[in-house]
Design an enzyme around this catalytic site. Structure first.
Site, PDB file in Angstrom:
ATOM      1  N   GLU A  11     -34.575  15.760 -86.664  1.00  0.00           N
ATOM      2  CA  GLU A  11     -35.082  17.058 -87.103  1.00  0.00           C
ATOM      3  C   GLU A  11     -34.023  18.159 -86.949  1.00  0.00           C
ATOM      4  OE1 GLU A  11     -38.338  17.487 -84.476  1.00  0.00           O
ATOM      5  OE2 GLU A  11     -39.539  15.903 -85.398  1.00  0.00           O
ATOM      6  N   PRO A  12     -32.971  18.127 -87.752  1.00  0.00           N
ATOM      7  CA  PRO A  12     -31.936  19.168 -87.643  1.00  0.00           C
ATOM      8  C   PRO A  12     -32.458  20.511 -88.130  1.00  0.00           C
ATOM      9  CG  PRO A  12     -31.563  17.816 -89.594  1.00  0.00           C
ATOM     10  CD  PRO A  12     -32.701  17.173 -88.839  1.00  0.00           C
ATOM     11  N   GLY A  13     -32.208  21.554 -87.352  1.00  0.00           N
ATOM     12  CA  GLY A  13     -32.584  22.907 -87.746  1.00  0.00           C
ATOM     13  C   GLY A  13     -31.341  23.751 -87.914  1.00  0.00           C
ATOM     14  N   CYS A  47     -34.125  52.038 -79.346  1.00  0.00           N
ATOM     15  CA  CYS A  47     -34.313  52.646 -78.027  1.00  0.00           C
ATOM     16  C   CYS A  47     -34.654  51.568 -77.011  1.00  0.00           C
ATOM     17  CB  CYS A  47     -35.421  53.698 -78.091  1.00  0.00           C
ATOM     18  SG  CYS A  47     -35.559  54.637 -76.559  1.00  0.00           S
ATOM     19  N   TYR A 107     -32.517  31.342 -86.605  1.00  0.00           N
ATOM     20  CA  TYR A 107     -33.223  32.177 -85.636  1.00  0.00           C
ATOM     21  C   TYR A 107     -32.738  33.617 -85.647  1.00  0.00           C
ATOM     22  CZ  TYR A 107     -34.263  27.459 -84.137  1.00  0.00           C
ATOM     23  OH  TYR A 107     -34.634  26.136 -84.131  1.00  0.00           O
TER      24      TYR A 107
END
Length: 399
Positions: A258-260, A327, A355
Site C-alpha cells: 500500500e504505497p502512499g 497567529c 499529507y
C-alpha cells in the site's frame, strides 16, 4: 518540470499553491511495480492525497486503492477504481460503516476483535474479509507514525491469534486476507521480511487465505542525507521468500503493498511568497503567505522539507528561519541556508505531495490553496482556490 515553470505557475495561479507533477508519479509507480514479481499488487494509500484527478491518474497506471474512510471508498469508485481493486481498512469505526462498504462490494479489512465478533455473528462467512494483525514490530521513523508497536491502536495483537480463531470457528467467518502494517519510514528491508515470515507462520491457521497485505513504509528522501528504500533489493528478497514458502507449504499467496507517499510525495511542490524579511537581535525570519494550516508536517512531525528560493537561485547564501503568517507558532524551518530572500520572492517546498493539502485546514479563517497538475508539459487547475464564501458555505446563521 523546471523551476522556471514553477514560477510561471505561481504567476498564473497565485500563491500559496500546490503543484503535482503526474509524470513523477508514473515514474515512481513504474519503478515500484517493476521491482516485484507479477503476483504482487499495489494499492495506493489514498489518505496521502485524494484530489480526484490524482486518483484517476493513479487508477490509469493500474494500481488499486487503499482507503481508510467510507468517503475515500466513494472517491475511489468515482475515480474509476473497480470494487475489486479497493481495500477498505478503517480504524475505530462502528459496524454501520463496515456495512456501507459491504454494500459497495469492496474488500474489507477488520482491525479489532469487537467488530470482528459483531460482523461474524451477523454475516458469518457470507462476505469474505481481511483481518489486520498488529505484529508488534517497530518500523522506525517518527514515533507518531509508527503503527506496529505494542501500544498502537491499530490492528489485533498477534498474541490474540487464538481469539481470532475462536471467532472464526464459532461464527464461520471467511477470512481471505491478512494485513500487517508497521507504519511509515521503514528504514530496513529486514523489517518487511520479518513481518512476511510472521505472516507465513499465520497462514496455516486460515484455510481460505488468498492474500497477504504487507502495508507500506517505502521511504522517500526528504533531505540530502536521507536514504531511499531499495525497492529492487526488497522485491528480489520478497520473491525468494514467497517462492520458498510456496514450495514448502504448497500454498500460493498474492502479496499486496500500500504505497502512499512513495508514489506522490516527490511529485508535489508547494509554492509560497515571502511577505516580509524580519530581523531580530538573534534571527532573520522569512515570513511567508502560508502556515501550518497549509503544511502541518514540520510542526506536527518535526519533518524536514527542502526549501529553495527559486526567484533568486544565484544569490548569496544566508541563514533564515522560515515562518508562517498565522497567529500561532508555525515554523517551517529553523536556521536554514537559502539564497538571499527578498520580499516578494517565491519559495518552493519540495516533497510536498503527501499529507500537505490533505491535512490542511481553515485555521485562522484562512483559505486553502489551489491545486494544479503538471502533465506532458502543461499545467491544469485541479482545485480552485477557496473564497470567503467557502468559509460560510456550511454554516447556518441563526442569530
Amino acid at each position: 518540470m523546471t523551476d522556471q515553470e514553477l514560477l510561471q505557475a505561481a504567476a498564473t495561479y497565485q500563491t500559496p499553491l500546490y503543484v503535482y507533477n503526474l509524470d513523477q508519479i508514473a515514474l515512481r509507480y513504474k519503478k515500484l511495480s517493476g521491482a516485484f514479481s507479477a503476483d504482487t499488487r499495489f494499492f495506493y494509500a489514498a489518505k496521502a492525497l485524494t484530489n480526484i484527478n490524482v486518483l484517476k491518474y493513479i487508477e490509469s497506471l493500474g494500481a488499486g486503492l487503499d482507503c481508510v474512510s467510507i468517503y475515500e471508498v466513494q472517491l475511489g469508485l468515482r475515480a474509476g477504481f473497480s470494487k475489486e481493486r479497493i481495500l477498505f481498512t478503517p480504524n475505530c469505526v462502528d459496524l454501520l460503516e463496515i456495512e456501507e462498504a459491504m454494500g459497495l462490494g469492496v474488500h474489507i479489512n477488520i482491525d479489532n476483535i469487537s467488530i470482528l465478533e459483531q460482523f461474524g455473528n451477523k454475516y458469518a462467512g457470507s462476505y469474505p474479509i481481511f483481518v489486520r494483525i498488529n505484529p508488534h514490530i517497530y518500523a522506525g521513523g517518527n514515533h507518531k507514525i509508527s503503527t506496529g508497536h505494542i501500544d498502537s491502536k491499530f490492528g489485533i495483537s498477534i498474541h490474540q491469534l487464538r481469539h481470532i480463531e475462536r471467532v472464526m470457528q464459532s461464527t464461520g467467518l471467511n477470512i481471505e486476507g491478512l494485513h500487517m502494517h508497521t507504519g511509515s519510514e521503514i528504514k530496513d528491508a529486514e523489517v518487511f521480511l520479518q513481518g512476511l515470515e510472521m505472516m507465513f507462520e499465520l497462514c496455516s491457521h486460515f484455510p481460505n487465505l488468498k492474500y497477504l497485505d504487507m502495508g507500506s513504509g517505502f521511504k522517500v528522501p526528504y533531505q540530502p542525507s536521507d536514504m531511499e528504500s531499495d525497492v529492487e533489493s526488497l522485491g528480489s528478497k520478497v520473491q525468494v521468500a514467497v517462492e520458498a514458502f510456496s514450495k514448502e507449504s504448497g500454498k500460493k499467496m498474492q502479496i499486496w503493498f500500500e504505497p502512499g507517499k512513495y508514489l506522490v510525495s516527490e511529485s508535489g511542490h508547494f509554492l509560497v511568497k515571502a511577505n516580509v524579511i524580519k530581523q531580530t537581535t538573534a534571527t532573520v525570519f522569512v515570513g511567508v503567505n502560508s502556515g501550518f494550516n497549509h503544511l502541518i508536517r514540520p510542526m506536527f512531525y518535526d519533518s524536514y522539507h527542502t526549501i529553495e528560493n527559486i526567484s533568486n537561485p544565484s544569490g548569496p547564501e544566508r541563514i533564515y528561519t522560515v515562518v508562517g503568517h498565522i497567529c500561532e507558532t508555525d515554523t517551517f524551518a529553523w536556521d536554514r541556508k537559502l539564497t538571499e530572500v527578498r520580499e516578494g520572492d517565491i519559495l518552493v517546498f519540495r516533497n510536498a505531495g503527501a499529507y500537505g493539502f490533505e491535512m490542511s485546514s481553515n485555521f485562522n479563517s484562512r483559505l486553502r490553496p489551489a491545486e494544479v497538475l503538471y502533465h506532458d508539459g502543461e499545467f491544469h487547475l485541479a482545485r480552485r482556490r477557496e473564497t470567503f464564501e467557502d468559509l460560510l458555505r456550511n454554516q447556518i446563521e441563526v442569530l
